[in-house]
Design a protein around this motif. Structure first.
Motif: not given
Length: 450
Positions: A390-399, A412-421
């Motif tokens: 969703p458009a509302s989550e495209k910025e949030e997923i990198f946190k 999931g732990e919510g760390m993968g895309l944060y570390m990727t960025k």
């Protein structure tokens, strides 16, 4: 003792030692010159005496003495003796044996003699005449030279003390001027503490030692700042993320203990506690992974790598080791030119995180990875056939710790895309997300090309 005082003291000691050596050489050279000059004067007097007394036979002794005193300057304490072959004083107003027989014989043997006797200088010559063989000895006290040397010594002492004081003052001034940058450096260092670790010391284009110290200190402060940020980030993330599950776990336990319940109710409470504990475990693992990743980012070193080679290796690992359909399209880039400045291990982690998410949210369906390039950038696109974002989550997923796994029934732990960025930005790249026309999402990575 401060460094500037030590520098001033050492410089003064070296300079004054050299000055003292020069003054001593001048003094003793001048003394030897005066001594040699006086010896020459005494030698001339002995020769004049020989000519007057021994060769001028027709002149009386009194007349010769009158001529001698009239035309020859009287020396201080002057004594002159002429000795015959029997070592008897002759042609002089008295017959005093002023010099010993050994001295007279030594002159007769060597032909001449020069030596210093206390304050007096003595010259002797052996002179042959038609009246016989004679030894002429003369001595005197060179009081004039002694006075000159005394005055010279006083002048040298005064000059030595004066120059020593001047050198000490100037050396302190020079040392203070030389160490002024170091003093400024010390004052700047004192201003740095835990509240302003981003402050750096001023550097110049000079390649002197103080500038090198400043550069090394700035490099050290950069690493310390990153480590300090890492610590604060770890503590902040841990306190923020662990507070909720710990509070919920405590409330659940307190509620269960507030009154007696049936076994089924206790079982439900234990299951809830276990669920919260598992969630805490995931959070702790994520925190450790984040700390480890931040540490790797700090220590990472970049070098030219071929994206084609990295992507081929990635495709092999996903297809062979994990048996997942990763398609690779390298038609848009040449093997020779698809190079970027990055760290192979960190780039591999970033790509694996995106591809892992793509397979996770597309239920193992095909994922396509393609490469395109232009004159300035190399572009990597990773396309999946999943549920989309969703458009509302495209910025949030990198946190950090943000997860969409619960919505899809996945863990999931919510760390993968944060570390990727963080990894992509470390290599001066960008990452964007777009939706596909039918289903799924496309991650676009742009890197500057070498």
């Amino acid at each position: 003792m401060k460094i500037k005082d030590r520098i001033a003291l050492y410089f003064t000691l070296i300079t004054t030692s050299m000055l003292l050596a020069v003054l001593c050489v001048i003094y003793f050279t001048f003394m030897k010159f005066l001594q040699a000059d006086f010896f020459e004067r005494l030698t001339d007097r002995t020769m004049v005496t020989a000519k007057l007394y021994l060769e001028a036979d027709e002149i009386s002794r009194d007349a010769l003495n009158s001529v001698r005193h009239k035309y020859l300057q009287k020396l201080n304490g002057e004594v002159t003796r002429i000795y015959d072959y029997k070592n008897r004083a002759t042609f002089i107003g008295d017959t005093t044996q002023y010099w010993t027989k050994a001295t007279i014989d030594k002159v007769r043997k060597n032909g001449n003699l020069k030596y210093v006797d206390g304050q007096r200088q003595v010259v002797g010559i052996y002179y042959k005449d038609n009246q016989g063989d004679f030894v002429i000895l003369a001595s005197a006290d060179d009081q004039g030279s002694h006075n000159r040397l005394s005055k010279l010594l006083k002048i040298m002492i005064f000059v030595f003390v004066l120059i020593s004081v001047v050198v000490l003052i100037l050396s302190r001034w020079i040392a203070e001027k030389m160490l002024k940058p170091l003093k400024n450096l010390t004052n700047e260092v004192k201003q740095i503490d835990a509240r302003n670790m981003e402050v750096r010391l001023g550097t110049t284009k000079n390649k002197d030692e103080i500038n090198l110290i400043a550069e090394s200190f700035n490099q050290l402060m950069g690493e310390l700042e990153q480590a300090f940020i890492l610590q604060k980030s770890f503590v902040a993330n841990a306190s923020h993320e662990l507070r909720t599950p710990v509070t919920r776990l405590m409330m659940t336990a307190e509620l269960a203990l507030s009154k007696d319940r049936e076994i089924k109710a206790y079982r439900e409470v234990l299951l809830s506690v276990l669920e919260d504990a598992e969630k805490m475990e995931h959070i702790i693992n994520g925190l450790l992974a984040l700390a480890k990743m931040d540490l790797e980012l700090i220590k990472s070193q970049s070098y030219p790598i071929s994206l084609n080679e990295v992507l081929k290796k990635t495709q092999y690992e996903w297809q062979i080791n994990k048996v997942l359909p990763l398609e690779l399209d390298l038609s848009g880039a040449s093997h020779e030119q698809a190079f970027i400045l990055a760290n192979h291990i960190l780039l591999q982690i970033a790509l694996d995180n995106i591809i892992s998410n793509a397979f996770k949210f597309s239920d193992g369906h095909r994922v396509i990875c393609s490469v395109r390039e232009n004159n300035q950038h190399i572009q990597i696109t990773i396309t999946d056939q999943g549920i989309g974002i969703p458009a509302s989550e495209k910025e949030e997923i990198f946190k950090a710790f943000y997860t969409r796994a619960a919505q899809a029934g996945l863990q999931g732990e919510g760390m993968g895309l944060y570390m990727t960025k963080k990894i992509i930005e470390l290599f001066h790249g960008t990452i964007d997300i777009s939706d596909n026309e039918d289903a799924g999402s496309t991650f676009t990575l742009n890197f500057p090309k070498l």
